[in-house]
Each structure stands twice: as C-alpha cells, then as structure tokens.
Design an enzyme around this catalytic site. Structure first.
Site, PDB file in Angstrom:
ATOM      1  CD  GLU A   1       1.649   3.013  10.219  1.00 30.93           C
ATOM      2  OE1 GLU A   1       2.621   3.361  10.888  1.00 30.93           O
ATOM      3  OE2 GLU A   1       0.666   3.757   9.994  1.00 30.93           O
TER       4      GLU A   1
ATOM      5  CE  LYS B   1       7.521  -4.089  14.729  1.00 25.73           C
ATOM      6  NZ  LYS B   1       8.966  -4.119  14.657  1.00 25.73           N
TER       7      LYS B   1
ATOM      8  CG  ASP C   1      13.771  -5.440  10.637  1.00 26.65           C
ATOM      9  OD1 ASP C   1      13.790  -5.089  11.833  1.00 26.65           O
ATOM     10  OD2 ASP C   1      14.092  -6.567  10.248  1.00 26.65           O
TER      11      ASP C   1
ATOM     12  CE1 TYR D   1       8.925   5.731   2.893  1.00 26.41           C
ATOM     13  CE2 TYR D   1       9.794   3.541   3.382  1.00 26.41           C
ATOM     14  CZ  TYR D   1       9.380   4.496   2.471  1.00 26.41           C
ATOM     15  OH  TYR D   1       9.412   4.211   1.138  1.00 26.41           O
TER      16      TYR D   1
ATOM     17  CE  LYS E   1       7.999  -9.780  15.099  1.00 25.88           C
ATOM     18  NZ  LYS E   1       9.394  -9.485  14.863  1.00 25.88           N
TER      19      LYS E   1
ATOM     20  CB  CYS F   1      41.404 -26.866  -8.184  1.00 27.04           C
ATOM     21  SG  CYS F   1      39.758 -27.165  -8.852  1.00 27.04           S
TER      22      CYS F   1
ATOM     23  CB  CYS G   1      41.341 -29.927 -12.068  1.00 28.11           C
ATOM     24  SG  CYS G   1      42.018 -28.296 -11.703  1.00 28.11           S
TER      25      CYS G   1
ATOM     26  CB  CYS H   1      40.708 -23.478 -10.075  1.00 25.93           C
ATOM     27  SG  CYS H   1      41.382 -24.757 -11.155  1.00 25.93           S
TER      28      CYS H   1
ATOM     29  CB  CYS I   1      39.623 -27.125 -13.864  1.00 22.41           C
ATOM     30  SG  CYS I   1      38.539 -27.320 -12.437  1.00 22.41           S
TER      31      CYS I   1
HETATM   32  S1  IVH Z   1       4.477   2.865  15.916  1.00 21.76           S
HETATM   33  C1  IVH Z   1       3.049   3.670  19.959  1.00 21.76           C
HETATM   34  N1  IVH Z   1       4.741   2.107  13.434  1.00 21.76           N
HETATM   35  O1  IVH Z   1       8.638  -1.034  15.899  1.00 21.76           O
HETATM   36  C2  IVH Z   1       3.544   2.945  18.791  1.00 21.76           C
HETATM   37  N2  IVH Z   1       6.434   1.475  14.955  1.00 21.76           N
HETATM   38  O2  IVH Z   1       8.056  -1.968  19.045  1.00 21.76           O
HETATM   39  C3  IVH Z   1       4.938   3.308  18.509  1.00 21.76           C
HETATM   40  N3  IVH Z   1       8.281   0.217  13.940  1.00 21.76           N
HETATM   41  O3  IVH Z   1      10.456   0.847  18.104  1.00 21.76           O
HETATM   42  C4  IVH Z   1       5.522   2.706  17.305  1.00 21.76           C
HETATM   43  N4  IVH Z   1       7.488   0.235  11.899  1.00 21.76           N
HETATM   44  O4  IVH Z   1      10.886   1.332  15.699  1.00 21.76           O
HETATM   45  C5  IVH Z   1       5.271   2.087  14.657  1.00 21.76           C
HETATM   46  N5  IVH Z   1       4.837   1.536  11.179  1.00 21.76           N
HETATM   47  C6  IVH Z   1       5.371   1.521  12.413  1.00 21.76           C
HETATM   48  C7  IVH Z   1       6.600   0.891  12.682  1.00 21.76           C
HETATM   49  C8  IVH Z   1       7.100   0.878  13.980  1.00 21.76           C
HETATM   50  C9  IVH Z   1       8.474  -0.153  12.667  1.00 21.76           C
HETATM   51  C10 IVH Z   1       9.194  -0.093  15.055  1.00 21.76           C
HETATM   52  C11 IVH Z   1       9.538   1.083  15.912  1.00 21.76           C
HETATM   53  C12 IVH Z   1       9.325   0.652  17.337  1.00 21.76           C
HETATM   54  C13 IVH Z   1       9.005  -0.784  17.215  1.00 21.76           C
HETATM   55  C14 IVH Z   1       7.805  -1.075  18.080  1.00 21.76           C
END
Ligand code: IVH
Length: 683
Positions: free
Chosen positions: A120, A122, A124, A229, A320, A422, A425, A440, A446
């Site tokens: 899935e 990650k 932010d 999510y 990452k 400016c 000019c 300006c 200009c």
């Molecule tokens: S699972 C036991 N799934 O990343 C696993 N975390 O350091 C618990 N995060 O604080 C987290 N997307 O806020 C999981 N698809 C995802 C995630 C996710 C973002 C964040 C979450 C957590 C940090 C993990």
C-alpha cells in the site's frame, strides 16, 4: 410535527446525508446534486433546532459543532500504536532485502513458495486511532508516543470522509488506524488564500495536517480540510477477524471507511519491486504526498509468527522514494518582472535534485512571504518540489546561517528587501495597501514587461509567430530594434540577419512567420494585446460579443459587463487599457502594418451539443494534443477554461491527470475520456 414523526424523519435524513457523504467523499461518486444535499441538511438542522432532545452525536449537523477546548486530554491506547521500520535504500534492492529477511525469519528455504504481501502507500500525514463502539465513532486520538496520545475527536469529526457511524453488520468494538492528511489541492488552496491576504502559509501538507488536527477550535480545523485513509486495526471485540490484511482493508471499506484504492496483493520480492516502481511512476499525479510505499506480510497468522522487535513489527516495512524536500543553499535572491509588472522574488539555489528534477530556482511568492520566511543569501534552506507544483523554499535552517564573524551572532547578510525601483527599468515599484503583490509601474516602458508582452503577443494561442522565442526577443529588445509589437512588422532581413547567431535562412523563416501572422482572428488579436485579466477565454467572449475591435474599444464599463463572465474587475482592466493613448497608438500601427481579421466572423454562433458549455482539459489524451482538443471544442461553440469550478460542464481527462481531475471528482462533474469526448461532439 409530532415528536415521533420528527424523530423518524431525522433518522431518515441522517442516513441519507451520511450515505451521500460517503458517496461524495469516499467513493468520489456523488449521488445528489449539491442543492438537494443542502436542502436535506437544512431540513435536518431545522428538526434538531425545534426538538433539541433529538440531537444525536452521530448527526452530520454536529461535525463542526464543538466549542474550542482549553487543551487536549490524554488517551491511553488499548493497543500500542507502533511505527514501521524504514528501508532507506530507495532502489529495488530495498524491496528484495525485505523479502529475503522475511523468508529467513520464517525459516523458508528455496523450495518454499513466494510470500504474499499486502502493498500500500505510505501516506504523509499523521496517524490517528478511531474508536467505534457499536458502530458509533466515540473517540479519535493521535499516536503520541505510541502508548498515550491526545484526544482529538472534535477535530476528526470535521473530516467528512470519516463516517460518524459505520454501516453494515458492525463489531461491538472496532478501532481503526489510519492517516489524516491534507491533499495537495486543499494545501494549495489554503495557501493561496493565506498569501493573497498576506498571512502565513503552511509549510507542507504534512505540517498542515498536523497543525489542523491540533487546533483547539474545531472551526479552525474545519477551515484546513483534512482527508483520511484507513490502513490497519487497533483494539477489536465481537468481530470475526478476516485471515489476511488485504481482507481487513476490504472489510473496513465495506464499513464505509475510506481505504486507498492504490493497494495490491503481490507475491515475493519481485511483486514488491513491481509495486514500488508502478507507484513511483504514479507519485507525481497522486492528489496527495506520499514518501514511500508500505509492504505488509498479508497473512495475519504469519504476522503473528513474525512478531515484533521493540516497537516495530517484523512483518512490515516502509520503502521510501527519493525525498521531495531537500537542503540546499541560497546563492542569490533576485526579483523577476512579469508581463503585468508583478514582481516576484526568486531564490537562486545551488543545484539540488529534489522530487525527481534538478532545481536551481525557487519562488518566494511575494515580499510578505519572503520577509516572513526571512530567506537570506548564504542561507541553508529546505526546498520542496512535489507533484507538478513549482519548487518553493519551505524554510530556513537558522542554525546554519552564515555569521559576520566566528564569535558574534550578527548575520552576514541583511534581510531581503524588495527593491523600491524596478531592477529592469528603474520605474517605481508599488504595492497597493490590500494586496500582497508589488508591481513595476513602468508598463511597456519596462523592457522586462516589454519582452514578456512580445513573447505573449507572438505566442501560439495569440498571433502564433513561430520561431520568435525568448532569446530572440531578448536581443530584439536589448538592441532597441523592437519596442512594441507593431515594430515586429517593420523588421527587414538586414536587421534580422545582423543579430547574433541568426542564420540568413532562419531570419527569412521568421520574417515569413511574422508575415503570415498578419492574417488572424479578432479573438486572437484581443488576446495578443495582453490586457490584464483578459485570458484566451475572455478574449473569445469579447470577440463574439462585440464582433469588431472598434466596438470593443468604444465600450464603456456598463456595456463591457454585459459580456458573459466579465465582471467589474475585468471590465475596468479593459477600459483602462484602451484609455491609454500609447496602447491605442500601437493598435493603429498594427492595423497600418496590415494586421487584419474578418470583422464579425466570430459573432457567428455555432449551434452544437456543446455550444456554450465550459470544458477543462487535463492530462494527456491518447491521440489529441491539448490544442487540437481545444480547437475542436471552440469550433463547436464550447469554451475551454484553465481551472475546474462548479461552472465547469465537462472535464476531459487523459493520462496523468492531476489535481484538476481530483477536484472535478470532488465536485461531481462529468468526466470524459477521449472516446467519450469524441462521442459527445458526434465524431
Ligand atoms: S501501518 C504496525 N500503513 O507511518 C504498523 N502506517 O512509522 C503500523 N503510515 O505512524 C503502521 N502510511 O502514520 C501503516 N499504509 C500505512 C501507512 C502508515 C503511513 C505512517 C503511520 C505511522 C508511520 C509508521
């Protein structure tokens, strides 16, 4: 209404409104027109006002109901909120290493089958635990230190994607974990509004989300819209737990919780590598920031076998991508002068690879913003480039600011100040009291504005003079060969060929292109003039409405405002432009030089299924270029706008469509692909 009837009606309305919220915010498939939704909402509010005893905690009217708090109460998590180990090797090898480790820890040999993973995104933002008892949202908490978080229920209730009541056959107790985040569109919208008012902008969507959740006043939180999510579970009771993580996510979606569609069940290291690569391609086009992907062993039984090391599960890893924020240093701060004289401070940076490209400049937006961030020459700064947004300086790393001497505190460089004159000019720079943008005042005196004006005039959608680009315009203006667009039509081969790096053949080609541009349309000509606030669509409206340039030039404010979509601001810009003798003179010279169009031509309104309809184009279409699609729409009497709003009738979306598509979905607009578009226009 009798109390019993009112109670029954309120219940029906609540279900209906929440069902619509789910369709709108989670599924992106609106089921009701906005006006109808508003009507239901107001009806429910009226019942609740008349019968306060009927008010329930899960009523959709109560999403932004709470009073400001003095502080947040601590919440002890029933099941600790863990974090995930991060794989910093951003290459495919990072995924293979995780698979190899899992196999080793499970004691798998070469003959054992591939491990199945749930992959899935990650997200932010920040982790939130939602607690549902008998299907009702009773508490939302931040992660805190993992053991104890803060109660943020009031704020989380403002997130419309989060159901206040689950649907279906619900467990006695269900804790859902997921990420509260801010979409790029909501982030940009919020910041644009802030900047226009000279107020502080958010640094990035993640900080925006964290700041929003931690607002003590829920009304302030609601003004910085969040999304959510779900990605996992906390404490549960009275539920037959599925056997895999993917099934858990499907079950959460069935309860009405938002679960990201970009998830997959894959096999082995290869499957992970593929997922990582596929999402990397998608990353820029996602409507929100991600900093990687997450892999989880899919089988819950295997997860249990693998267990935990301290605070991290062995069965999950975050893989990452290269960062969208990086450190670099400011080499200079310069200002750019735009076509309308807008002065924009720009930081020149030591080149840095961020968000997939090498960045050497970043906008500081305007004087107020530049002063607030207090960016100085020599500073180390965080630069952000995410999605297709222009790079910007997020903040300064103050500890690294160069000092005048080793012992003192005095910075080496003074704070940035917008020049009063400016830089191009020498005309005065002015900033109206209530605006953030300084300009300006030199107008076409200009050279910077002149160059931009010439480039605009020659642009493809304006007079379409092929070959008249940046470098050439620069030379023509700097050598005082061309001052106004009219001068272009006086150019001879001799003057042209004398320019640096200009071969005779290209000079001849350019002259031919200039000559061809004499024959144009009224709409193109009006657009080419570069009147402030008159874009291509408005130019077309004006041409259609007035039918001749003279009629337009003579129109007063009232008459101008009769044109569809022309309000007082645009009308004033047009009137001001034609009131300027210099502009009228240039127009006369252009006409004298033989620039012409068939008067009244654009007034002939075509009647077609799309006449009068507004389109927005986004992403790349399989066979049509953007200009081709635009021409087709306009030939049939439709309009093409640059941004999505409630007034948009159709959005034609191609590959890699970005935030415009997301916005269109949020607004419930008609979205077409190229085939559907061709069908609509009867091709
Ligand atoms: S699972 C036991 N799934 O990343 C696993 N975390 O350091 C618990 N995060 O604080 C987290 N997307 O806020 C999981 N698809 C995802 C995630 C996710 C973002 C964040 C979450 C957590 C940090 C993990």
């Amino acid at each position: 209404m009798q109390l019993a009837d009112a109670a029954a009606r309120a219940e029906v309305l609540r279900r209906e409104i929440e069902r619509h919220n789910h369709a709108y915010y989670v599924l992106d498939r609106p089921t009701l027109p906005d006006a109808e939704y508003d009507r239901l909402f107001r009806e429910l509010q009226a019942i609740e006002v008349a019968h306060p005893q009927l008010l329930t905690a899960d009523s959709p009217t109560q999403r932004v109901g709470g009073k400001p708090l003095d502080g947040f109460s601590p919440v002890r998590h029933a099941v600790p909120m863990l974090s995930i180990r991060t794989e910093t090797d951003t290459e495919a090898s990072g995924a293979l290493a995780f698979d190899a480790r899992i196999r080793r820890e499970l004691g798998f040999g070469e003959s054992d089958p591939a491990v199945e993973y749930a992959a899935e995104l990650k997200f932010d933002g920040l982790a939130i635990n939602l607690r549902y008892e008998q299907g009702l949202l009773v508490q939302a908490a931040t992660r805190g230190d993992g053991e104890t978080g803060e109660e943020v229920t009031q704020n989380i209730r403002t997130v419309r994607q989060i159901p206040l009541r689950l649907s279906g056959k619900v467990p006695e107790l269900l804790e859902v974990r997921g990420e509260a985040y801010m979409s790029r569109a909501d982030f940009e919208r919020y910041n644009e509004r802030q900047r226009a008012q000279g107020k502080p902008a958010l640094v990035n969507p993640r900080n925006g989300a964290a700041g929003s959740v931690r607002q003590l006043d829920p009304a302030l939180c609601a003004a910085r819209p969040l999304s959510f999510y779900a990605y996992g579970l906390g404490d549960i009771a009275g539920w037959d737990l599925p056997t895999s993580h993917a099934d858990v996510l499907d079950a959460l979606a069935a309860f009405g919780l938002p679960v990201c569609e970009h998830r997959a069940v894959v096999r082995g290291g290869e499957g992970l590598v593929e997922f990582h690569a596929r999402i990397r391609e998608l990353r820029d086009t996602l409507p929100f920031d991600i900093d990687g992907v997450v892999y989880k062993v899919n089988s819950l039984a295997l997860q249990q076998r693998l267990g935990f090391v301290t605070r991290e599960p062995r069965w999950a890893v975050a893989h990452k991508y290269p960062a969208e924020e990086m450190l670099t240093t400011v080499e200079a701060i310069e200002v750019q002068v735009g076509r309308t004289g807008a002065i924009t401070p720009v930081a020149r940076l030591a080149p840095v690879f961020v968000g997939g490209v090498t960045v050497t400049n970043a906008t500081l937006h305007n004087e107020i913003e530049a002063r607030r961030k207090d960016v100085r020459v020599g500073d180390t700064v965080i630069v952000r480039r995410a999605g297709d947004v222009i790079p910007e300086v997020v903040s300064v790393v103050l500890e690294r600011r160069p000092k005048r001497d080793l012992l003192g505190d005095e910075p080496l460089h003074p704070p940035f100040e917008l020049p009063r004159l400016c830089p191009v000019c020498g005309s005065a720079v002015e900033r109206p009291e209530d605006e953030a943008i300084a300009r300006c005042t030199g107008g076409l005196i200009c050279p910077a504005q002149r160059k931009q004006a010439l480039l605009h005039f020659a642009g493809r959608r304006a007079m379409d003079i092929e070959g008249l680009g940046d470098k050439l315009v620069e030379q023509l203006v700097d050598n005082a060969i061309v001052k106004t667009p009219a001068d272009l039509y006086k150019l001879g081969l001799l003057a042209m060929a004398s320019l640096e790096r200009m071969a005779e053949k290209s000079a001849a080609n350019l002259l031919a292109a200039i000559d061809r541009s004499r024959q144009t349309t009224l709409a193109r000509f009006i657009f080419a003039l570069g009147i402030r606030n008159v874009g291509e669509a408005t130019a077309k409206d004006l041409a259609r409405f007035f039918g001749s340039l003279d009629a337009l030039m003579q129109a007063g404010m009232d008459r101008l405002q009769q044109v569809p979509d022309v309000g007082p601001v645009v009308a004033a810009s047009i009137a001001r432009f034609f009131a300027e003798p210099h502009n009228v003179e240039v127009i006369e010279q252009l006409r004298a030089a033989g620039v012409h169009w068939i008067e009244g031509e654009a007034a002939a309104v075509v009647s077609s299924p799309i006449s009068g309809k507004t389109f927005v184009l986004t992403g790349s279409l399989p066979t049509l270029s953007r200009d081709e699609a635009k021409d087709m729409i306009e030939a049939l009497g439709g309009k093409v706008a640059g941004s999505v709003s409630k007034k948009t009738d159709y959005v034609v979306a191609g590959f890699d469509a970005g935030t415009k598509l997301e916005k269109a979905q949020a607004l419930g607009l008609a979205i077409l692909d190229e085939i559907q578009f061709r069908e609509l226009i009867g091709q």
